[in-house]
Design a protein around this motif. Structure first.
Motif, PDB file in Angstrom:
ATOM      1  N   THR A  57     240.013  83.724 -20.754  1.00 47.68           N
ATOM      2  CA  THR A  57     239.081  83.851 -21.863  1.00 47.68           C
ATOM      3  C   THR A  57     238.015  82.779 -21.710  1.00 47.68           C
ATOM      4  O   THR A  57     238.052  81.970 -20.763  1.00 47.68           O
ATOM      5  N   ASP A 126     238.680  80.880 -26.861  1.00 48.57           N
ATOM      6  CA  ASP A 126     238.226  81.989 -27.699  1.00 48.57           C
ATOM      7  C   ASP A 126     239.307  83.070 -27.710  1.00 48.57           C
ATOM      8  O   ASP A 126     239.399  83.880 -26.786  1.00 48.57           O
ATOM      9  N   ASN A 129     238.594  86.914 -27.343  1.00 56.24           N
ATOM     10  CA  ASN A 129     237.952  87.360 -26.109  1.00 56.24           C
ATOM     11  C   ASN A 129     238.930  87.357 -24.931  1.00 56.24           C
ATOM     12  O   ASN A 129     238.519  87.321 -23.772  1.00 56.24           O
ATOM     13  N   ASN A 202     239.768  94.840 -19.869  1.00 56.59           N
ATOM     14  CA  ASN A 202     240.110  94.656 -21.279  1.00 56.59           C
ATOM     15  C   ASN A 202     241.406  95.395 -21.589  1.00 56.59           C
ATOM     16  O   ASN A 202     241.590  96.549 -21.163  1.00 56.59           O
TER      17      ASN A 202
END
Length: 224
Positions: A57, A126, A129, A202
């Motif tokens: 991330t 983060d 993310n 992702n």
């Protein structure tokens, strides 16, 4: 007068041990190994597979704008912080705030310590993310497209599989980013090296990876 040597009636000739069980055992072992190899070839047929992947991330360093003494600083590793939350401040300086909703993954600063802008007092991950970065060989990169589905396994979760998709394909190799893309020795001879290109994957499944940043992953991408 010569006497003939005879075997006593009570003794029997020794029987030779059969090698058949050993041969059967070796055959079974070889067959098992071949079956395993065939299974993995079949399982990965039509897939681009790589073990050169990890959970990652954006990591945000937190530092003061001015040198001075930390007048307030109460955060610690493992603490969740909200975007714009005050993390602390240095005398005669504005407050340091978190730019993201994140997790404090590193800090060794303490209140009262003298710090400077060149010395981050904390690192925030983060957590909104989190994703997988898979490094794909340049010879395979043209086989990928944005949106292609991916199957991911992550080391701490064993064989459990997660669904995802190709979100971004980098336009620069890892070697170029690191500034190590020169492969000439002192004699001027060029050494051909297959470069790696980072691909972002992702994950679409609901899984908490907050405490697994940097761990190894395996990615299988079905090819169209």
């Amino acid at each position: 007068m010569n006497e003939k040597t005879t075997t006593p009636a009570t003794e029997e000739p020794k029987k030779k041990k059969s090698k058949l069980p050993l041969i059967l055992l070796l055959t079974l072992i070889l067959a098992g190994g071949a079956a395993t190899g065939i299974f993995f070839l079949w399982r990965n047929a039509g897939y681009l597979v790589t073990d050169n992947a990890r959970v990652t991330t954006t990591l945000v360093p937190i530092a003061p704008n001015l040198p001075g003494t930390l007048e307030s600083f109460n955060i610690y590793e493992g603490l969740y912080v909200a975007e714009n939350e005050i993390l602390g401040w240095v005398e005669n300086d504005v407050a340091m705030r978190s730019p993201v909703n994140g997790l404090v993954v590193h800090t060794d600063a303490v209140q009262g310590q003298v710090v400077s802008p060149m010395q981050p007092v904390a690192v925030i991950a983060d957590i909104e993310n989190l994703h997988i970065i898979a490094n794909i060989a340049e010879t395979d990169i043209k086989r990928l497209e944005i949106g292609q589905p991916a199957i991911i396994t992550i080391a701490p979760f064993g064989s459990r599989q997660f669904n995802g998709y190709v979100a971004r394909i980098s336009s620069i190799t890892t070697a170029e980013l690191a500034g190590t893309a020169m492969f000439f020795n002192t004699g001027g001879t060029f050494t051909h090296v297959t470069h790696l290109i980072p691909v972002r994957i992702n994950i679409t499944d609901d899984v908490n990876l907050d405490n697994f940043i940097g761990v190894n992953a395996r990615v299988r991408i079905p090819l169209r």
